[in-house]
Design a protein around this motif. Structure first.
Motif, PDB file in Angstrom:
ATOM      1  N   UNK A  42     -27.529  24.401  -2.492  1.00 33.70           N
ATOM      2  CA  UNK A  42     -28.536  24.832  -1.524  1.00 33.70           C
ATOM      3  C   UNK A  42     -28.609  26.355  -1.453  1.00 33.70           C
ATOM      4  N   UNK A  43     -27.476  27.002  -1.310  1.00 32.57           N
ATOM      5  CA  UNK A  43     -27.462  28.462  -1.153  1.00 32.57           C
ATOM      6  C   UNK A  43     -27.874  29.190  -2.425  1.00 32.57           C
ATOM      7  N   UNK A  77     -27.233  21.444 -12.572  1.00 24.20           N
ATOM      8  CA  UNK A  77     -26.322  20.664 -13.428  1.00 24.20           C
ATOM      9  C   UNK A  77     -24.864  20.912 -13.044  1.00 24.20           C
ATOM     10  N   UNK A  78     -24.509  22.167 -12.793  1.00 22.19           N
ATOM     11  CA  UNK A  78     -23.127  22.477 -12.411  1.00 22.19           C
ATOM     12  C   UNK A  78     -22.755  21.825 -11.078  1.00 22.19           C
ATOM     13  N   UNK A  79     -23.670  21.825 -10.144  1.00 23.91           N
ATOM     14  CA  UNK A  79     -23.394  21.219  -8.830  1.00 23.91           C
ATOM     15  C   UNK A  79     -23.324  19.697  -8.919  1.00 23.91           C
ATOM     16  N   UNK A  80     -24.139  19.100  -9.767  1.00 24.43           N
ATOM     17  CA  UNK A  80     -24.036  17.655  -9.978  1.00 24.43           C
ATOM     18  C   UNK A  80     -22.693  17.288 -10.597  1.00 24.43           C
ATOM     19  N   UNK A  83     -19.102  20.667  -0.788  1.00 27.04           N
ATOM     20  CA  UNK A  83     -19.098  22.046  -1.271  1.00 27.04           C
ATOM     21  C   UNK A  83     -20.132  22.227  -2.383  1.00 27.04           C
ATOM     22  N   UNK A  84     -20.242  21.249  -3.264  1.00 27.49           N
ATOM     23  CA  UNK A  84     -21.232  21.322  -4.345  1.00 27.49           C
ATOM     24  C   UNK A  84     -22.651  21.347  -3.782  1.00 27.49           C
ATOM     25  N   UNK A 128     -32.052  29.093 -14.870  1.00 24.64           N
ATOM     26  CA  UNK A 128     -30.884  29.248 -13.997  1.00 24.64           C
ATOM     27  C   UNK A 128     -30.880  28.228 -12.870  1.00 24.64           C
ATOM     28  N   UNK A 129     -32.038  27.810 -12.418  1.00 25.20           N
ATOM     29  CA  UNK A 129     -32.087  26.743 -11.422  1.00 25.20           C
ATOM     30  C   UNK A 129     -31.554  25.431 -11.999  1.00 25.20           C
TER      31      UNK A 129
END
Length: 152
Positions: free
Chosen positions: A42-43, A66-69, A36-37, A60-61
């Motif tokens: 990706x999206x 960082x949040x997805x990691x 899910x992360x 923001x990228x």
């Protein structure tokens, strides 16, 4: 299918839903969190390319990456911590319920050992998934880090 034509066995009790223990909920959530992360990275990452180029900032990228990691590693940690099956966990339904006795009779003799093995396997798979998808997110971050933003 009508109730009249449904097969009915009066000696077999009606099967009831047995709730999963909380540990198994955490284990399944830990397994689902890393993919899910990655899909979220990706999206949302693709969606932020043009706004970031217009703003001239990769902030923001980097925040999304960082949040997805953190999500991917959290899933690995959650799966790793939830991999030990407790023999005291309910596995047959509530004690004294109608489905408990038939389920107890149907259990194989080594059920507790195989249950612990399944939990350990899923835990290790969750850790591997978390590390794998964290590496995939890091690989997708290379263009963000190495390339400069250009206006479209």
């Amino acid at each position: 299918m009508s109730d009249e034509s449904a097969a009915h066995e009066p000696t077999a009790p009606k099967a009831a839903h047995t709730k999963l223990p909380e540990r198994e909920h955490r284990l399944l959530f830990g397994l689902a969190l890393p993919p899910l992360a990655w899909s979220l990275h990706l999206l949302v990452g693709y969606g932020l390319v043009y706004p970031s180029a217009r703003l001239g900032s990769k902030r923001w990228l980097v925040v999304v990456t960082a949040a997805c990691l953190v999500m991917a590693f959290s899933g690995a940690l959650l799966a790793g911590l939830s991999g030990r099956a407790d023999p005291a966990e309910p596995k047959l339904g509530p004690p004294g319920s109608a489905p408990e006795r038939p389920r107890a009779l149907a259990l194989p003799p080594d059920h507790d050992r195989t249950r612990a093995d399944r939990a350990r396997f899923l835990s290790r798979a969750g850790i591997a998934l978390g590390v794998f998808f964290a590496c995939v997110i890091a690989a997708q971050t290379l263009p963000i880090a190495l390339l400069r933003l250009e206006s479209p």
